[in-house]
Design a protein around this motif. Sequence first.
Motif, PDB file in Angstrom:
ATOM      1  N   TRP A  92      40.797 -10.845  55.513  1.00  0.00           N
ATOM      2  CA  TRP A  92      39.935  -9.680  55.715  1.00  0.00           C
ATOM      3  C   TRP A  92      39.942  -9.268  57.189  1.00  0.00           C
ATOM      4  N   ILE A  93      39.818 -10.250  58.092  1.00  0.00           N
ATOM      5  CA  ILE A  93      39.817  -9.957  59.532  1.00  0.00           C
ATOM      6  C   ILE A  93      41.162  -9.365  59.954  1.00  0.00           C
ATOM      7  N   GLU A  94      42.260  -9.930  59.456  1.00  0.00           N
ATOM      8  CA  GLU A  94      43.600  -9.425  59.810  1.00  0.00           C
ATOM      9  C   GLU A  94      43.769  -7.990  59.322  1.00  0.00           C
ATOM     10  N   LYS A  95      43.289  -7.690  58.132  1.00  0.00           N
ATOM     11  CA  LYS A  95      43.398  -6.323  57.592  1.00  0.00           C
ATOM     12  C   LYS A  95      42.588  -5.344  58.448  1.00  0.00           C
ATOM     13  N   ARG A  96      41.413  -5.753  58.852  1.00  0.00           N
ATOM     14  CA  ARG A  96      40.590  -4.882  59.712  1.00  0.00           C
ATOM     15  C   ARG A  96      41.270  -4.638  61.054  1.00  0.00           C
ATOM     16  N   MET A  97      41.890  -5.665  61.612  1.00  0.00           N
ATOM     17  CA  MET A  97      42.595  -5.511  62.883  1.00  0.00           C
ATOM     18  C   MET A  97      43.789  -4.571  62.718  1.00  0.00           C
ATOM     19  N   GLN A  98      44.544  -4.719  61.633  1.00  0.00           N
ATOM     20  CA  GLN A  98      45.674  -3.816  61.362  1.00  0.00           C
ATOM     21  C   GLN A  98      45.183  -2.376  61.279  1.00  0.00           C
ATOM     22  N   ASN A  99      44.097  -2.158  60.547  1.00  0.00           N
ATOM     23  CA  ASN A  99      43.546  -0.804  60.402  1.00  0.00           C
ATOM     24  C   ASN A  99      43.074  -0.249  61.741  1.00  0.00           C
ATOM     25  N   LYS A 100      42.505  -1.099  62.578  1.00  0.00           N
ATOM     26  CA  LYS A 100      42.062  -0.650  63.902  1.00  0.00           C
ATOM     27  C   LYS A 100      43.252  -0.199  64.737  1.00  0.00           C
ATOM     28  N   PHE A 101      44.323  -0.993  64.759  1.00  0.00           N
ATOM     29  CA  PHE A 101      45.511  -0.598  65.513  1.00  0.00           C
ATOM     30  C   PHE A 101      46.113   0.689  64.955  1.00  0.00           C
ATOM     31  N   ARG A 102      46.160   0.819  63.653  1.00  0.00           N
ATOM     32  CA  ARG A 102      46.734   2.017  63.032  1.00  0.00           C
ATOM     33  C   ARG A 102      45.936   3.283  63.343  1.00  0.00           C
ATOM     34  N   SER A 103      44.660   3.129  63.640  1.00  0.00           N
ATOM     35  CA  SER A 103      43.838   4.304  63.934  1.00  0.00           C
ATOM     36  C   SER A 103      43.866   4.696  65.410  1.00  0.00           C
ATOM     37  N   GLU A 104      44.457   3.882  66.262  1.00  0.00           N
ATOM     38  CA  GLU A 104      44.505   4.174  67.697  1.00  0.00           C
ATOM     39  C   GLU A 104      45.509   5.282  67.994  1.00  0.00           C
ATOM     40  N   ASP A 105      45.239   6.036  69.079  1.00  0.00           N
ATOM     41  CA  ASP A 105      46.101   7.158  69.472  1.00  0.00           C
ATOM     42  C   ASP A 105      47.545   6.728  69.694  1.00  0.00           C
ATOM     43  N   TYR A 106      47.755   5.602  70.378  1.00  0.00           N
ATOM     44  CA  TYR A 106      49.122   5.192  70.692  1.00  0.00           C
ATOM     45  C   TYR A 106      49.926   4.937  69.428  1.00  0.00           C
ATOM     46  N   TYR A 107      49.314   4.452  68.390  1.00  0.00           N
ATOM     47  CA  TYR A 107      50.004   4.200  67.116  1.00  0.00           C
ATOM     48  C   TYR A 107      50.238   5.519  66.382  1.00  0.00           C
ATOM     49  N   GLN A 108      49.183   6.312  66.240  1.00  0.00           N
ATOM     50  CA  GLN A 108      49.266   7.583  65.510  1.00  0.00           C
ATOM     51  C   GLN A 108      50.286   8.542  66.139  1.00  0.00           C
ATOM     52  N   GLN A 109      50.214   8.699  67.466  1.00  0.00           N
ATOM     53  CA  GLN A 109      51.127   9.610  68.160  1.00  0.00           C
ATOM     54  C   GLN A 109      52.577   9.151  68.028  1.00  0.00           C
ATOM     55  N   ALA A 110      52.803   7.847  68.170  1.00  0.00           N
ATOM     56  CA  ALA A 110      54.168   7.319  68.091  1.00  0.00           C
ATOM     57  C   ALA A 110      54.767   7.558  66.713  1.00  0.00           C
ATOM     58  N   VAL A 111      54.019   7.288  65.678  1.00  0.00           N
ATOM     59  CA  VAL A 111      54.520   7.482  64.315  1.00  0.00           C
ATOM     60  C   VAL A 111      54.754   8.969  64.052  1.00  0.00           C
ATOM     61  N   LEU A 112      53.872   9.834  64.542  1.00  0.00           N
ATOM     62  CA  LEU A 112      54.052  11.278  64.369  1.00  0.00           C
ATOM     63  C   LEU A 112      55.338  11.755  65.056  1.00  0.00           C
ATOM     64  N   LEU A 113      55.571  11.271  66.284  1.00  0.00           N
ATOM     65  CA  LEU A 113      56.798  11.658  66.990  1.00  0.00           C
ATOM     66  C   LEU A 113      58.045  11.156  66.256  1.00  0.00           C
ATOM     67  N   LEU A 114      57.972   9.979  65.664  1.00  0.00           N
ATOM     68  CA  LEU A 114      59.109   9.481  64.878  1.00  0.00           C
ATOM     69  C   LEU A 114      59.360  10.393  63.678  1.00  0.00           C
ATOM     70  N   HIS A 115      58.307  10.794  62.998  1.00  0.00           N
ATOM     71  CA  HIS A 115      58.467  11.671  61.832  1.00  0.00           C
ATOM     72  C   HIS A 115      59.080  13.021  62.217  1.00  0.00           C
ATOM     73  N   LYS A 116      58.836  13.473  63.441  1.00  0.00           N
ATOM     74  CA  LYS A 116      59.389  14.747  63.914  1.00  0.00           C
ATOM     75  C   LYS A 116      60.813  14.602  64.444  1.00  0.00           C
ATOM     76  N   TYR A 117      61.263  13.368  64.644  1.00  0.00           N
ATOM     77  CA  TYR A 117      62.580  13.103  65.212  1.00  0.00           C
ATOM     78  C   TYR A 117      63.616  13.118  64.090  1.00  0.00           C
ATOM     79  N   GLU A 118      64.312  14.224  63.949  1.00  0.00           N
ATOM     80  CA  GLU A 118      65.227  14.440  62.816  1.00  0.00           C
ATOM     81  C   GLU A 118      66.367  13.429  62.737  1.00  0.00           C
TER      82      GLU A 118
END
Length: 146
Positions: free
Chosen positions: A22-48
């Motif tokens: 449960w703690i590990e899942k919460r930590m994963q979700n916290k990292f996934r919600s951070e700007d550095y994670y979100q922005q990086a994944v978005l830029l990858l999706h835009k990289y054709e």
Amino acid sequence: MTSNLFKVGLSISVVAVGGSLWIEKRMQNKFRSEDYYQQAVLLLHKYEPGAQILGRPMYAGRLNLGSKDECSISAVSAQLSIPVKGSKQNGILHVLASKQIGATEDKWDIDQLDLEVKATGQKWKFYDKSLKQESSSNRGSMEDTS
């Protein structure tokens, strides 16, 4: 008596494992919600080119929270290796990000993104903030002279 001790021990083990998951899942979700994670994944999706190599749809996987080489976060910097999976291949999105403390807002900036293809080991930089800033500065200075 032994069976009661066994049941207590088993119950404690189940609670401990469940709590850890449960703690590990919460930590994963916290990292996934951070700007550095979100922005990086978005830029990858835009990289054709990355989308063509990995294949769409692309999914970001779980961070290895136990490795400082793959997940190192401080108050002002972040270095992540995000596993990514496409319909054709798997890879790793390497992220370098920074935050300027004391600015009007504490916002993470992506400094560099590298994409690594697991099957071939091929790795290349596809985003570099400093190059983007130089390009913007050059355009700005050209506009000023005209």
